[in-house]
Scaffold this active site. Structure first.
Site, mmCIF file in Angstrom:
data_model
loop_
_atom_site.group_PDB
_atom_site.id
_atom_site.type_symbol
_atom_site.label_atom_id
_atom_site.label_comp_id
_atom_site.label_asym_id
_atom_site.label_seq_id
_atom_site.Cartn_x
_atom_site.Cartn_y
_atom_site.Cartn_z
ATOM 1 N N CYS A 1 95.103 105.997 27.754
ATOM 2 C CA CYS A 1 95.690 104.751 28.216
ATOM 3 C C CYS A 1 94.734 104.080 29.191
ATOM 4 C CB CYS A 1 97.015 105.042 28.923
ATOM 5 S SG CYS A 1 97.857 103.583 29.487
ATOM 6 N N PRO A 2 94.298 102.858 29.031
ATOM 7 C CA PRO A 2 94.761 101.903 28.026
ATOM 8 C C PRO A 2 94.218 102.138 26.630
ATOM 9 C CG PRO A 2 93.103 100.890 29.414
ATOM 10 C CD PRO A 2 93.329 102.273 29.941
#
Lengths: 78, 379
Positions: free
Chosen positions: A16-17
């Site tokens: 993430c991201p």
């Protein structure tokens, strides 16, 4: 592969991201014609990134499997 | 005397200061070390609270604390705006004064830049700053039905799960207000899934379907047509709206760009384990300010602050700094008005959300108050 990348994004280990979001950020930042290479240890990137490249109309130069990660090479075309 | 300067008064800066002081108590008392925190505003805002403020569940005063109240009394607080970091001469040039440092901690955070998307400031709403949140609160209170688009524009943005949470809470809010059947809720995301992490997507997508929350994927807005209330995307699509709840683009702090310390987005290139700024042995960077592929979230800043404080203390004491950041993040995810789940993950472990429950929601509500203990370094 005989295309030289202008920018390499090392997104290995990223959840993430995520590698695709890193590529989208790079596509927004770079000029048309530039070659961007994303490194991802997440196998789904090898499928998801080419899918986005197709939808967004950029050129997929190739997906290359290294020992424990994938290199996805893209040219920004518009 | 060694001078440690922490630049930034958000979660990352405040926690680094408060974790560091108890580790170097002797050195502070003997005046061998001085810890200075420089911030451009005399208060701190609990930014996760914006998600509650827009639905009038938390008020402005509950989200704000005087920063002096939060900091260990041994920390020298300077309220001034940094305009340049001179790493060659180890100085921070602020509007009023210049400060020398031996060790620097960059905790300058992220800022929203809605101006990067033409038309967004004119036609969009958001909950990523106080003014925007208050405007959205008013728009939601006056919403009588129509099409709401929740659009993730910024990559990366603070709190990756907040757009999902706002969709779920909004659905329940509209139901409670009796206008859900007159409303269309559309959520857009830049990738081919509704969230970047598969285990989270697998759980929430059926929940979106059950609630009639529509979604568009591979959706990257590049312009908002404010007159016609339409989003135009990088992929060549359009989406109209009555109310746009945008997650605006983010960039690093202006001082980072102006000092030549950032990448194109203004993020500081940082070692993912040591948290040292690339190329500098006496500069650490943490929290939202870094270029690391980890969530820009308070919990990440919190876990990173533990590492930076431990390593700085070791350096002060002449010990090898060996603490390493492992990518740890913890996020609550509200899945309704009174229901939530949570995830934790790190560089080596993917997230695995638990079944949503009222209990987890009430833990989150409690944490909204308990955060002020975290800020003080107590929790």
């Amino acid at each position: 592969m005989d295309v030289e990348s202008d920018r390499v994004i090392d997104a290995r280990g990223s959840y993430c991201p995520g590698p695709l979001m890193e590529l989208i950020k790079a596509i927004k930042e770079e000029d048309v014609g530039r070659v961007i290479e994303v490194w991802s240890s997440d196998e789904s990137s090898a499928k998801d990134i080419p899918e986005w490249v197709k939808k967004a109309g950029h050129e997929l130069i190739g997906v290359f499997k290294e020992s424990d990660y994938w290199r996805i090479v893209v040219r920004k075309t518009k | 005397m060694k001078r440690i300067v922490i630049l930034g008064g958000g979660v990352a800066g405040t926690l680094t200061a408060n974790y560091l002081i108890p580790k170097i108590g002797d050195e502070i008392r003997d005046r061998k070390v001085e810890v200075t925190l420089i911030t451009d505003r005399p208060y701190q805002i609990y930014e996760p609270g914006y998600l509650y403020l827009i639905f009038n569940r938390l008020g402005e005063d509950e989200l704000r604390r005087d920063i002096r109240e939060l900091l260990d009394p041994s920390v020298r607080l300077v309220v001034d705006r940094a305009v340049r970091i001179d790493t060659e001469n180890q100085k921070i040039i602020c509007e009023k004064e210049t400060h020398d440092y031996d060790y620097l901690v960059i905790a300058t955070g992220a800022r929203i830049t809605p101006e990067d998307i033409p038309g967004l400031k004119e036609a969009g709403h958001w909950f990523y700053d106080l003014e925007g949140s208050k405007r959205l609160r008013s728009a939601l209170a006056n919403f009588k039905g129509g099409k709401i688009v929740i659009s993730v524009i910024g990559v990366p943005h603070k709190c990756p799960v907040a757009p999902i949470e706002v969709a779920f809470i909004l659905h329940d809010f509209l139901k409670r207000r009796g206008v859900r059947d007159k409303s269309q809720v559309v959520y857009t995301y830049p990738t081919n899934k509704i969230f970047i992490m598969d285990p989270v997507t697998e759980m929430i997508q059926p929940m979106f379907d059950e609630r009639g929350i529509e979604y568009r994927t591979f959706f990257n807005p590049i312009e908002i047509n404010a007159k016609e209330k339409k989003i135009i995307t990088l992929e060549g699509e359009e989406e109209d709206f009555d109310l746009l709840v945008a997650i605006p683009p983010h960039r690093g702090a202006q001082v980072i760009t102006d000092s030549g310390l950032g990448d194109k987005g203004g993020w500081v290139p940082t070692d993912r384990y040591t948290l040292k700024a690339d190329g500098y042995d006496n500069v650490y960077a943490l929290g939202d300010a870094t270029n690391l592929p980890v969530s820009k979230a308070g919990s990440v800043a919190h876990f990173q602050a533990e590492v930076v404080a431990e390593n700085l203390a070791a350096e002060i004491k002449g010990i090898e700094p060996t603490a390493m950041f492992n990518g740890k993040a913890f996020c609550f995810i509200e899945t309704g008005w009174e229901e939530a789940t949570y995830i934790w993950f790190d560089y080596f472990t993917p997230p695995q959300p638990v079944v949503p429950s009222k209990f987890v929601h009430f833990v989150k509500i409690a944490y909204n108050k308990a955060y002020w203990l975290t800020a003080r370094g107590l929790l």
